[in-house]
Design a protein around this motif. Structure first.
Motif, PDB file in Angstrom:
ATOM      1  N   ASP A 171       0.838  -1.202   0.000  1.00  0.00           N
ATOM      2  CA  ASP A 171       0.000   0.000   0.000  1.00  0.00           C
ATOM      3  C   ASP A 171       0.874   1.253   0.000  1.00  0.00           C
ATOM      4  O   ASP A 171       1.963   1.259   0.584  1.00  0.00           O
TER       5      ASP A 171
ATOM      6  N   ASP B 146       0.712   3.880   1.618  1.00  0.00           N
ATOM      7  CA  ASP B 146       0.717   4.640   2.863  1.00  0.00           C
ATOM      8  C   ASP B 146       2.145   4.845   3.362  1.00  0.00           C
ATOM      9  O   ASP B 146       2.792   3.916   3.833  1.00  0.00           O
TER      10      ASP B 146
ATOM     11  N   GLY C  44      -6.471   9.867   2.672  1.00  0.00           N
ATOM     12  CA  GLY C  44      -6.206   8.694   1.851  1.00  0.00           C
ATOM     13  C   GLY C  44      -6.280   7.391   2.612  1.00  0.00           C
ATOM     14  O   GLY C  44      -6.637   6.347   2.046  1.00  0.00           O
ATOM     15  N   ASN C  45      -5.953   7.422   3.903  1.00  0.00           N
ATOM     16  CA  ASN C  45      -5.954   6.194   4.701  1.00  0.00           C
ATOM     17  C   ASN C  45      -7.319   5.843   5.268  1.00  0.00           C
ATOM     18  O   ASN C  45      -7.527   4.710   5.721  1.00  0.00           O
TER      19      ASN C  45
ATOM     20  N   THR D 233     -10.298   6.263   3.545  1.00  0.00           N
ATOM     21  CA  THR D 233     -11.302   5.946   2.534  1.00  0.00           C
ATOM     22  C   THR D 233     -10.914   4.673   1.795  1.00  0.00           C
ATOM     23  O   THR D 233      -9.732   4.431   1.537  1.00  0.00           O
TER      24      THR D 233
ATOM     25  N   ARG E 272     -10.872   3.755  -4.179  1.00  0.00           N
ATOM     26  CA  ARG E 272      -9.558   3.688  -4.821  1.00  0.00           C
ATOM     27  C   ARG E 272      -9.245   4.962  -5.606  1.00  0.00           C
ATOM     28  O   ARG E 272      -8.112   5.467  -5.561  1.00  0.00           O
TER      29      ARG E 272
ATOM     30  N   ARG F 233      -8.265   7.625  -3.251  1.00  0.00           N
ATOM     31  CA  ARG F 233      -6.940   7.370  -2.685  1.00  0.00           C
ATOM     32  C   ARG F 233      -5.848   7.708  -3.691  1.00  0.00           C
ATOM     33  O   ARG F 233      -4.810   8.279  -3.327  1.00  0.00           O
TER      34      ARG F 233
ATOM     35  N   CYS G 245      -5.330  11.411  -3.689  1.00  0.00           N
ATOM     36  CA  CYS G 245      -4.599  11.878  -2.507  1.00  0.00           C
ATOM     37  C   CYS G 245      -3.107  11.602  -2.630  1.00  0.00           C
ATOM     38  O   CYS G 245      -2.278  12.494  -2.379  1.00  0.00           O
ATOM     39  N   TYR G 246      -2.762  10.387  -3.023  1.00  0.00           N
ATOM     40  CA  TYR G 246      -1.350  10.014  -3.033  1.00  0.00           C
ATOM     41  C   TYR G 246      -0.577  10.654  -4.181  1.00  0.00           C
ATOM     42  O   TYR G 246       0.621  10.909  -4.052  1.00  0.00           O
TER      43      TYR G 246
END
Length: 555
Positions: free
Chosen positions: A454, A456, A491-492, A494, A497, A500, A503-504
């Motif tokens: 992931d 994150d 992002g973490n 929700t 996809r 996310r 966000c990233y």
């Protein structure tokens, strides 16, 4: 030593071939396979039994309890001895292992608010000693990872569980204080351990000497400093391994390991791979396939932004512009390593391919410093308000190639009036308190910033994750940006996809501008395998390409 370095930059680049990733090649991952096309000496296909595979690794696996801290080389053994709830394949898809179905919002096993999870286990999984795998084992594993007294390899996500209960022999559920979308990836690498052998035990050394799992291979024997033997598990709940014996051989000398691959004494050459200067020779080997295997690790220069000079964005940006990254990579690595501007591997669906490319422009770098008030003194070193623009750079000592890399960067920075002193340390010192508590000025380092597969990276870049400031995490940069904090939280939390990815990618854009670390390249390991050994598949989502060893077979 830096003070005696007198070679030209071009000479330095030539002599430094193979530097940075040399030490830090670790996990493995794959994309391009280059078939050998020129014959080699006789004996290049020397025999292994058709019922066994001999793996060569330059680091020795030493940790065999999967919940204890371990490194990449240990993963290659642990992933074959133990089973997670689900695995992740080379395409990034989660595949059921101990579960019958992977929980999701769609199937109702994750609640609409993302906080309640239900796990349903298959009923035919057995431990290697014949005992059944039950929900009680999963419960014990989760409780162990939540226990602050246990030295767990990670607590990410597990520390958010506020209640977990077994609801049947093959079913359990838990509730989390807040939703945590990366938990699927965390659980894909969390190996389930047997409660009947470990519950109530404070001393796990006996278990570590003869581990019992539920994976495709069972423990055979270990000869310390030489090899580990694994035996196929005849009662495995998924398709049985196609080889009977896996021998994982420890060969610390990379030249010796390459020679054993050349002569056929080992069937697969894995971590740390083939050095770039051996790559042309490797491609000439008959009956061998040479693989460029991208890894999730990004090599770069990390800044400690607690230092006054690095708090100036102009300084960080000027340093990046002053380094001829493209020439370094082409000359030192023969074009093997993958230039990057991101902390994520290019294979990740969250990777942003449109980040601004690096530009080598020492004149622009010098002008940027001038505009920011950093003026040259009589000795040629820049300063502002009495603060000289000089700092130390550290990495693992006792590696001449990496020291040459530092000296190359040192020359580039000297050209624009910056002094970088080299102060390397033994690995145990470098990556201990000195690194964790941000006692360095700058460092050459290779990092896997992701949480499993992931994206994150909040542990590395959120302002609350700096140990030097009392936080929990790995933000050794002491980096702080409120928008990045907000985006990580969004992002973490929700499971959408598309949201996310948005966000990233925005986080990558901000970090590319802020440069708490200079991203040089994504490590690209060079591995080799015999042409007649099928089933190998490189996987950037895991840390060892032995992840699917049970599918390997001789043709």
């Amino acid at each position: 030593m830096a003070g005696s370095f007198q070679l030209s930059r071009r000479q330095s680049l030539t002599l430094g071939a193979g530097f940075l990733g040399y030490l830090t090649r670790a996990a493995l991952a794959p994309r391009q396979a280059v078939a050998a096309d020129v014959p080699v000496a006789a004996g290049g296909n020397a025999s292994s039994s058709q019922r066994q595979v001999i793996v060569g690794l330059s680091q020795e696996p030493t940790v065999f309890h999967p919940l204890l801290p371990h490194i990449e080389v240990d993963d290659g053994v642990l992933m074959n001895l133990f089973s997670p709830l689900w695995r992740i394949n080379a395409k990034g898809a989660f595949i059921p292992d101990l579960v019958t179905v992977i929980p999701s919002l769609e199937n109702g096993d994750i609640s609409p608010d993302g906080r309640s999870w239900r796990i349903r286990l298959r009923g035919d999984a057995l431990w290697h000693d014949g005992q059944p795998v039950t929900a009680g084992d999963v419960l014990f594993t989760l409780q162990t990872l939540r226990d602050p007294a246990f030295p767990a390899y990670t607590r990410s996500g597990f520390d958010l569980i506020d209640h977990v209960e077994q609801t049947g022999p093959l079913e359990l559920s838990w509730h989390m204080r807040e939703p945590y979308a990366p938990f699927h990836a965390v659980l894909a690498s969390a190996m389930i351990v047997p409660s009947h052998l470990l519950k109530g035990k404070t001393d796990v050394s006996a278990f570590s000497r003869a581990p019992v799992g539920s994976g495709p291979f069972r423990w055979g024997e270990r000869i310390p400093s030489e090899e580990i033997r694994l035996k196929a598990n005849p009662h495995y709940h998924l398709p049985k391994a196609e080889i009977e014996d896996a021998i994982i051989r420890y060969i610390p000398d990379l030249t010796v390991m390459f020679t054993q691959f050349e002569t056929g004494e080992i069937d697969y050459l894995g971590m740390q791979g083939i050095l770039p200067d051996r790559y042309p020779q490797a491609r000439t080997l008959q009956h061998r396939t040479i693989i460029q295997a991208p890894q999730p690790f990004v090599e770069g220069l990390a800044f400690n932004m607690g230092r006054p000079c690095f708090q100036d964005l102009a300084v960080r940006q000027a340093i990046y512009e002053a380094i001829d990254k493209e020439t370094m990579l082409k000359t030192l690595f023969q074009g093997i390593e993958i230039p990057t501007e991101s902390f994520l591997p290019a294979e990740s669906p969250f990777f942003d391919p449109n980040l601004p490319p690096h530009r080598f422009d020492p004149d622009a770098a010098a002008e940027k410093l001038e505009r920011a008030g950093w003026r040259k003194n009589r000795d040629g070193v820049r300063s502002r308000n009495g603060l000289r623009l000089e700092f130390t750079n550290a990495t693992t000592s006792s590696n001449a190639l990496r020291t040459q890399a530092q000296e190359i960067i040192q020359q580039y920075l000297s050209d624009i009036g910056i002094i970088m002193r080299i102060e390397d340390r033994p690995a145990a010192v470098m990556w201990g308190r000195y690194w964790v508590h941000s006692e360095f000025d700058s460092a050459l380092v290779s990092v896997d910033y992701m949480t499993g597969s992931d994206p994150d990276a909040s542990s590395f870049f959120m302002s609350t994750a700096s140990p030097a400031k009392g936080g929990r995490g790995q933000n050794v940069f002491q980096y702080a940006n409120p928008e990045v904090d907000r985006l990580f939280q969004e992002g973490n939390r929700t499971f959408d996809r598309t949201a996310r990815i948005r966000c990233y990618r925005r986080i990558q854009q901000i970090l590319r501008n802020d440069l708490p670390m200079l991203p040089f390249y994504q490590i690209n390991n060079i591995e080799g395998i015999k042409d007649t050994l099928a089933g190998y598949e490189s996987n950037v989502n895991v840390r060892s390409n032995l992840w699917n060893l049970s599918e390997w077979h001789w043709t």
